[in-house]
Write an enzyme that holds these catalytic residues in place. Structure first.
Site, PDB file in Angstrom:
ATOM      1  N   CYS A  54      32.423 -11.526  57.815  1.00 24.97           N
ATOM      2  CA  CYS A  54      33.728 -10.882  57.967  1.00 24.97           C
ATOM      3  C   CYS A  54      34.050 -10.721  59.454  1.00 24.97           C
ATOM      4  CB  CYS A  54      33.726  -9.520  57.276  1.00 24.97           C
ATOM      5  SG  CYS A  54      35.313  -8.649  57.398  1.00 24.97           S
ATOM      6  N   CYS A  58      33.590  -3.276  61.495  1.00 22.92           N
ATOM      7  CA  CYS A  58      33.267  -1.975  60.896  1.00 22.92           C
ATOM      8  C   CYS A  58      31.783  -1.684  61.108  1.00 22.92           C
ATOM      9  CB  CYS A  58      33.604  -1.978  59.412  1.00 22.92           C
ATOM     10  SG  CYS A  58      35.277  -2.550  59.028  1.00 22.92           S
ATOM     11  N   CYS A  61      29.070  -1.753  58.226  1.00 18.73           N
ATOM     12  CA  CYS A  61      29.090  -2.822  57.230  1.00 18.73           C
ATOM     13  C   CYS A  61      28.140  -3.978  57.551  1.00 18.73           C
ATOM     14  CB  CYS A  61      30.513  -3.361  57.075  1.00 18.73           C
ATOM     15  SG  CYS A  61      30.660  -4.542  55.724  1.00 18.73           S
ATOM     16  N   CYS A  98      35.950  -4.505  39.480  1.00 21.85           N
ATOM     17  CA  CYS A  98      36.430  -4.554  40.857  1.00 21.85           C
ATOM     18  C   CYS A  98      35.807  -5.747  41.569  1.00 21.85           C
ATOM     19  CB  CYS A  98      36.063  -3.268  41.586  1.00 21.85           C
ATOM     20  SG  CYS A  98      36.606  -1.764  40.738  1.00 21.85           S
ATOM     21  N   CYS A 129      40.624  -4.604  39.618  1.00 19.78           N
ATOM     22  CA  CYS A 129      40.784  -4.042  40.954  1.00 19.78           C
ATOM     23  C   CYS A 129      40.246  -5.051  41.950  1.00 19.78           C
ATOM     24  CB  CYS A 129      40.024  -2.712  41.060  1.00 19.78           C
ATOM     25  SG  CYS A 129      40.125  -1.935  42.713  1.00 19.78           S
ATOM     26  N   CYS A 189      43.596   2.513  45.111  1.00 21.61           N
ATOM     27  CA  CYS A 189      42.243   3.055  45.201  1.00 21.61           C
ATOM     28  C   CYS A 189      41.931   3.174  46.687  1.00 21.61           C
ATOM     29  CB  CYS A 189      41.251   2.121  44.508  1.00 21.61           C
ATOM     30  SG  CYS A 189      39.512   2.591  44.706  1.00 21.61           S
ATOM     31  N   ARG A 261      35.646   9.261  42.801  1.00 18.74           N
ATOM     32  CA  ARG A 261      34.505   8.412  42.445  1.00 18.74           C
ATOM     33  C   ARG A 261      33.305   8.647  43.353  1.00 18.74           C
ATOM     34  NH1 ARG A 261      36.468   3.019  42.664  1.00 18.74           N
ATOM     35  NH2 ARG A 261      37.149   3.353  40.524  1.00 18.74           N
TER      36      ARG A 261
END
Length: 345
Positions: A54, A58, A61, A98, A129, A189, A261
């Protein structure tokens, strides 16, 4: 009747966090019981459909291409393999499937495959999702037309702490994506991660941002940081577990109709801690041994815990949002006799 507010202040949220623990949990549990069956938990399964490399930075991550982790990179999964995993998830009790891709944003060439995934998973009778990074207005509408129910796009933390965690996209970029999702008619979400070295005020700020959106997210995942070797946050201090439970409780109070959640980090929570989170208003979990790339409790362990607590997975209702809202309003009005509600002594 509970009123949804969109004008929470820092002072008010700080006061909630500073309530005596038992008082806070009682307040949160009481609100939860007014709007949900406290003995049901919505079950979702999360699958990584494209892993690693990616371009975002972040700091939490392992999928970021900026850090050296042991993560094996994988290309976009074939539609048939995704549908197979969705079928297995449904057989294990999931009602929502998801799908997550490690992208800054989906490219035009990827959209036909993504749309086909959505359509075929929907045909299994599951809610769908996706989390694919940033969306523009056109792509949001394309996903809606394919039948996507929810789009996940977390705010991660407060606006003030955000630049300490991510520099490759702005906080406004995240808010813009949520706006595009809403404009397309999908459900949102959106939540965040706690335990990233932030101050308590940043946890206040995250919840304020979520609750004060024009329309609160239908689903609010609260993640506890999973520290991964090779990422900049691998040595950050652990968050006190009572502070995490407080975050769940305050989220429930501020967003009374949202599903809250328990997301990443559950492998570090014992059964007692998870039970307290359920009491505080958490009513959704991810089910399965992986959350994209991090460990998650095994499905059998989750079912055993729910059984111990006298809880069960929430069943999916295949009727319209309008009919559901009407039935919920009726249940609230008749809560004195409804089986959905219990007196909190």
């Amino acid at each position: 009747m509970i009123t949804v507010r969109h004008d929470w202040t820092h002072k008010e949220v700080k006061a909630l966090f500073e309530m005596p623990f038992n008082d806070l949990l009682f307040k949160a549990a009481s609100i939860h019981r007014e709007n949900f069956n406290p003995n049901e938990v919505q079950i979702s399964t999360l699958l990584s459909i494209k892993t690693g490399a990616c371009p975002e930075d972040c700091k939490y991550c392992p999928q970021s291409g900026h850090y050296k982790t042991d993560l094996e990179r994988e290309r976009l999964m074939e539609v048939e393999k995704v549908v197979e995993q969705a079928r297995l998830a449904k057989n294990k009790g999931a009602t929502r499937f998801c799908m997550g891709a490690a992208w800054s944003d989906p490219k035009d060439r990827d959209m036909p495959y993504i749309e086909k995934m959505v359509k075929e998973v929907k045909e299994l009778g599951l809610e769908t999702c996706m989390t694919l990074g940033m969306l523009d207005n056109d792509k949001a509408h394309s996903l809606k037309n394919a039948g996507l129910d929810y789009y996940n796009h977390n705010l991660d933390t407060s606006p003030e702490y955000y630049q300490q965690i991510i520099t490759t996209r702005t906080y406004q970029d995240r808010l813009d994506t949520i706006d595009h999702v809403r404009d397309a008619g999908m459900k949102v979400c959106s939540g965040g991660i706690v335990g990233m070295g932030e101050q308590a005020s940043d946890r206040f700020g995250l919840l304020i941002q979520l609750a004060n959106l024009d329309q609160q997210p239908e689903s609010v995942p609260i993640n506890m940081l999973v520290k991964v070797k090779g990422t900049p946050l691998e040595d950050v201090d652990d968050l006190d577990h009572f502070e995490f439970i407080r975050t769940i409780a305050v989220a429930r109070i501020m967003m009374p109709f949202s599903y809250v959640r328990l997301s990443a980090g559950r492998t570090a929570m014992n059964e007692q801690m998870q039970s307290m989170c359920f009491f505080a208003g958490a009513n959704s979990i991810f089910y399965g041994d992986k959350l994209l790339t991090t460990e998650n409790p095994e499905a059998d362990a989750d079912m055993n815990l729910l059984k111990k607590l006298g809880m069960k997975p929430e069943e999916r209702h295949d009727y319209s949002d309008e009919a559901y809202e009407a039935s919920l309003s009726s249940a609230i009005a008749d809560k004195a006799t409804s089986e959905l509600f219990y007196e909190a002594n």
